[in-house]
Design a protein around this motif. Structure first.
Motif, PDB file in Angstrom:
ATOM      1  N   VAL A 168       0.833  -1.208   0.000  1.00 22.83           N
ATOM      2  CA  VAL A 168       0.000   0.000   0.000  1.00 22.83           C
ATOM      3  C   VAL A 168       0.864   1.253   0.000  1.00 22.83           C
ATOM      4  N   PRO A 169       0.304   2.403  -0.432  1.00 25.73           N
ATOM      5  CA  PRO A 169       1.021   3.674  -0.302  1.00 25.73           C
ATOM      6  C   PRO A 169       1.259   4.006   1.173  1.00 25.73           C
ATOM      7  N   LEU A 170       2.388   4.613   1.435  1.00 22.47           N
ATOM      8  CA  LEU A 170       2.701   5.047   2.801  1.00 22.47           C
ATOM      9  C   LEU A 170       2.272   6.488   3.048  1.00 22.47           C
ATOM     10  N   MET A 171       1.843   7.187   1.991  1.00 28.96           N
ATOM     11  CA  MET A 171       1.324   8.547   2.121  1.00 28.96           C
ATOM     12  C   MET A 171      -0.096   8.575   1.559  1.00 28.96           C
ATOM     13  N   VAL A 172      -1.002   9.222   2.274  1.00 29.61           N
ATOM     14  CA  VAL A 172      -2.415   9.188   1.900  1.00 29.61           C
ATOM     15  C   VAL A 172      -3.024  10.581   1.982  1.00 29.61           C
ATOM     16  N   ARG A 173      -4.149  10.740   1.310  1.00 24.05           N
ATOM     17  CA  ARG A 173      -4.869  12.015   1.318  1.00 24.05           C
ATOM     18  C   ARG A 173      -5.672  12.183   2.603  1.00 24.05           C
ATOM     19  N   ASP A 174      -6.102  13.415   2.820  1.00 21.48           N
ATOM     20  CA  ASP A 174      -6.907  13.712   4.004  1.00 21.48           C
ATOM     21  C   ASP A 174      -8.193  12.895   4.044  1.00 21.48           C
ATOM     22  N   ASN A 175      -8.823  12.679   2.867  1.00 20.93           N
ATOM     23  CA  ASN A 175     -10.104  11.958   2.898  1.00 20.93           C
ATOM     24  C   ASN A 175      -9.923  10.505   3.313  1.00 20.93           C
ATOM     25  N   VAL A 187      -5.195   2.458   7.496  1.00 24.65           N
ATOM     26  CA  VAL A 187      -5.731   3.565   6.691  1.00 24.65           C
ATOM     27  C   VAL A 187      -5.847   3.170   5.217  1.00 24.65           C
ATOM     28  N   PRO A 188      -4.748   2.812   4.531  1.00 25.59           N
ATOM     29  CA  PRO A 188      -4.906   2.446   3.116  1.00 25.59           C
ATOM     30  C   PRO A 188      -5.656   1.137   2.914  1.00 25.59           C
ATOM     31  N   LEU A 189      -5.487   0.157   3.813  1.00 27.83           N
ATOM     32  CA  LEU A 189      -6.170  -1.126   3.619  1.00 27.83           C
ATOM     33  C   LEU A 189      -7.685  -0.973   3.712  1.00 27.83           C
ATOM     34  N   THR A 190      -8.171  -0.249   4.703  1.00 25.27           N
ATOM     35  CA  THR A 190      -9.617  -0.064   4.856  1.00 25.27           C
ATOM     36  C   THR A 190     -10.178   0.770   3.719  1.00 25.27           C
ATOM     37  N   ASN A 191      -9.425   1.768   3.278  1.00 21.86           N
ATOM     38  CA  ASN A 191      -9.899   2.645   2.202  1.00 21.86           C
ATOM     39  C   ASN A 191      -9.879   1.979   0.830  1.00 21.86           C
ATOM     40  N   LEU A 192      -9.410   0.741   0.750  1.00 22.50           N
ATOM     41  CA  LEU A 192      -9.493   0.020  -0.527  1.00 22.50           C
ATOM     42  C   LEU A 192     -10.944  -0.139  -0.984  1.00 22.50           C
ATOM     43  N   VAL A 193     -11.907  -0.090  -0.068  1.00 23.35           N
ATOM     44  CA  VAL A 193     -13.315  -0.270  -0.444  1.00 23.35           C
ATOM     45  C   VAL A 193     -14.093   1.040  -0.412  1.00 23.35           C
ATOM     46  N   ARG A 194     -13.430   2.162  -0.236  1.00 24.99           N
ATOM     47  CA  ARG A 194     -14.144   3.433  -0.157  1.00 24.99           C
ATOM     48  C   ARG A 194     -14.898   3.708  -1.467  1.00 24.99           C
ATOM     49  N   PHE A 197      -7.456  -8.337   4.377  1.00 23.71           N
ATOM     50  CA  PHE A 197      -6.210  -7.782   3.844  1.00 23.71           C
ATOM     51  C   PHE A 197      -5.157  -7.729   4.956  1.00 23.71           C
ATOM     52  N   THR A 198      -3.899  -7.869   4.550  1.00 23.10           N
ATOM     53  CA  THR A 198      -2.798  -7.684   5.492  1.00 23.10           C
ATOM     54  C   THR A 198      -1.644  -6.993   4.789  1.00 23.10           C
ATOM     55  N   ALA A 199      -0.859  -6.249   5.556  1.00 25.02           N
ATOM     56  CA  ALA A 199       0.295  -5.535   4.994  1.00 25.02           C
ATOM     57  C   ALA A 199       1.343  -5.362   6.083  1.00 25.02           C
ATOM     58  N   LEU A 200       2.602  -5.430   5.682  1.00 28.08           N
ATOM     59  CA  LEU A 200       3.731  -5.112   6.559  1.00 28.08           C
ATOM     60  C   LEU A 200       4.285  -3.774   6.097  1.00 28.08           C
ATOM     61  N   THR A 201       4.163  -2.755   6.941  1.00 28.54           N
ATOM     62  CA  THR A 201       4.575  -1.407   6.545  1.00 28.54           C
ATOM     63  C   THR A 201       5.270  -0.690   7.698  1.00 28.54           C
ATOM     64  N   PRO A 202       6.079   0.306   7.363  1.00 30.64           N
ATOM     65  CA  PRO A 202       6.449   1.287   8.386  1.00 30.64           C
ATOM     66  C   PRO A 202       5.210   2.094   8.783  1.00 30.64           C
ATOM     67  N   CYS A 203       5.179   2.535  10.024  1.00 32.29           N
ATOM     68  CA  CYS A 203       4.108   3.405  10.524  1.00 32.29           C
ATOM     69  C   CYS A 203       4.760   4.631  11.156  1.00 32.29           C
ATOM     70  N   PHE A 204       4.066   5.771  11.107  1.00 34.94           N
ATOM     71  CA  PHE A 204       4.653   7.033  11.550  1.00 34.94           C
ATOM     72  C   PHE A 204       3.673   7.747  12.477  1.00 34.94           C
ATOM     73  N   ARG A 205       4.116   8.040  13.703  1.00 38.91           N
ATOM     74  CA  ARG A 205       3.256   8.717  14.665  1.00 38.91           C
ATOM     75  C   ARG A 205       4.059   9.778  15.417  1.00 38.91           C
ATOM     76  N   SER A 206       3.434  10.907  15.622  1.00 42.49           N
ATOM     77  CA  SER A 206       4.130  11.990  16.315  1.00 42.49           C
ATOM     78  C   SER A 206       4.203  11.763  17.812  1.00 42.49           C
ATOM     79  N   GLU A 207       3.333  10.871  18.351  1.00 44.11           N
ATOM     80  CA  GLU A 207       3.282  10.609  19.789  1.00 44.11           C
ATOM     81  C   GLU A 207       3.109  11.909  20.565  1.00 44.11           C
ATOM     82  N   ALA A 208       2.213  12.777  20.031  1.00 43.95           N
ATOM     83  CA  ALA A 208       2.027  14.109  20.616  1.00 43.95           C
ATOM     84  C   ALA A 208       1.569  14.048  22.063  1.00 43.95           C
ATOM     85  N   GLY A 209       0.779  13.045  22.410  1.00 45.83           N
ATOM     86  CA  GLY A 209       0.266  12.966  23.773  1.00 45.83           C
ATOM     87  C   GLY A 209       1.079  12.078  24.687  1.00 45.83           C
ATOM     88  N   SER A 210       2.319  11.769  24.291  1.00 48.66           N
ATOM     89  CA  SER A 210       3.100  10.788  25.056  1.00 48.66           C
ATOM     90  C   SER A 210       4.388  11.375  25.618  1.00 48.66           C
TER      91      SER A 210
END
Length: 435
Positions: free
Chosen positions: A203-210, A243-250, A263-276
């Protein structure tokens, strides 16, 4: 997103459910917004009907030679057109106001979810591996080391280099430790695709706001995301492959016979951990970038709860095959994620911390995300369509599984035994590190 029609019919149920999640009542405000929108739509419809009628009257007046009446009617039609034009803009404003309010309302817990305020009210449902904990004590130091102590002692886990390159909450893995992390992810992916019936997806690692809105990261959790400019807009780095896996059916209408989709995917994930801030600052437990195997299921309304149990079992099987002790808890109403109706957390045993820590979270969302994505299915011989149900779960977090392996398989001499199921991925190696 919730259905405003349902809210109008069940205001007390909504507010009671929100109270169980420690959220303020919303029914009265939402219904008021909806009533204002509906009243405005009624006025617009009346204006359009009057415009159509007046247009016919103009023709009749002109045919009868009553030019004064025709001119008066033309003036009336012009005023109505101006009102409609302004009214359509007001309709969009009212629609947006209502939709924005609905977008910030969390999903409603299922009746069987235990009520509570926070993680202390979660309910344990099962454990695995107590005998493993006892059996491994003989090979461990008297005081088991935490994963970062083991990794740094091996010279294969470098936080200082990562900080120089990227700042805090990043890690550099080297040599056998890098290969072990890669092996864990590959093992999980192979298990889910060959034994559990999931389809592997890149899946793409960058996605749109929608797309982020569809899986309810936006608008509420924008501060937890990383964004990069993309022309006049932006793209978000995925916080999870959900995010991208669920949106495959949008914006699709599926046939019920196509469901479930898994569906399954092995990907990097990116989080700011703003509340941590200040939490888990040592080691790899809470990172800005980490790898995860994600599972997503798309089902019909009748199958989603059974699918939830199945998905949780798939995640537990990963840990059973790795022979990592764990416990499974059902989250209380106050600790569930924004889009979930029910969530099982799987927590791996970490002897270095002498506690269980989350390694997987499996949630059933009902039609909450489907409404945001406009994802539907058609039942044979039934008019209309229904919204699909969506589920997501970690299968599991690769970095945390690495932590679990390091701490549970550590030996007194500082080495780490490679779990049996990973040895083929490690070229037959049985042990890494050590003096």
């Amino acid at each position: 997103m919730l259905d405003i029609k349902w809210i109008r019919e069940n205001p007390a149920v909504l507010d009671a459910a929100l109270a169980s999640r420690s959220a303020a009542p919303q029914a009265e405000a939402l219904i008021a917004l909806d009533e204002a929108r509906r009243a405005h739509l009624g006025r617009l419809q009346e204006a359009q009907e009057r415009r159509n009628a007046a247009s016919k009257e103009i023709g009749n007046a002109m045919r009868s030679g009553d030019s004064a009446k025709a001119e008066a009617l033309k003036a009336e039609v012009a005023d109505i057109k101006a009102f409609i034009q302004g009214g359509e803009a007001e309709e969009r404003r009212l629609d947006n106001e209502l939709n924005d309010a609905l977008a910030n309302i969390p999903n409603l817990p299922l009746p069987e979810v235990p009520k509570g305020k926070d993680e202390h009210d979660n309910v344990e449902v099962r454990r695995f591996g107590n005998e493993l904990i006892e059996a491994r004590k003989a090979n461990m130091p008297n005081k088991p080391r935490e994963h970062y102590e083991l990794g740094e002692a091996m010279g294969l886990m470098d936080f200082e280099a990562a900080a120089k390159i990227s700042g805090s909450r990043f890690t550099v893995l080297k040599g056998d430790l890098a290969r072990l992390e890669r092996s864990i992810g590959q093992f999980m992916l192979d298990l889910h695709t060959t034994e559990h019936g999931y389809t592997e997806v890149q899946v793409p690692l960058m996605v749109r706001d929608n797309a982020l809105f569809g899986t309810n990261q936006l608008p509420k959790f924008e501060e937890d995301l990383f964004f990069t400019p993309h022309g006049e807009t932006r793209l978000g780095l995925i916080p999870t492959a959900e995010v991208p896996l669920t949106n495959l059916v949008r914006e699709q209408i599926l046939n019920q016979e196509q469901l479930p989709l898994r569906f399954t995917a092995l990907t990097p994930c990116f989080r700011s951990e703003a509340g941590s801030a200040g939490r888990d600052t040592r080691g790899m437990l809470r990172q800005h970038q980490f790898n995860k195997v994600e599972m997503v299921s798309i089902t019909d309304a009748d199958s989603s709860l059974a699918e939830h149990d199945r998905m949780t079992d798939c995640a537990e099987t990963v840990l059973k095959k790795l022979e990592l002790p764990f416990r499974t808890v059902v989250l209380c109403t106050g600790d569930m994620g924004f889009g979930a109706r029910k969530t099982y957390d799987i927590e791996v045993w970490l002897p270095g911390q002498n506690t269980y820590r989350e390694i997987s979270s499996c949630s059933v969302c009902g039609d909450f995300q489907a409404r945001r994505m406009d994802a539907r299915y058609r039942v044979k011989d039934e008019k209309g369509t229904r919204f699909v149900h969506t589920l997501n779960g970690s299968g599991t977090a690769v970095g945390r599984a690495l932590i679990g392996v390091l701490e549970n398989y550590q030996n007194e001499d500082g080495s780490v035994t490679v779990p049996q199921v990973l040895r083929a991925y490690m070229g037959g190696k049985e042990r890494i590190g050590g003096r």
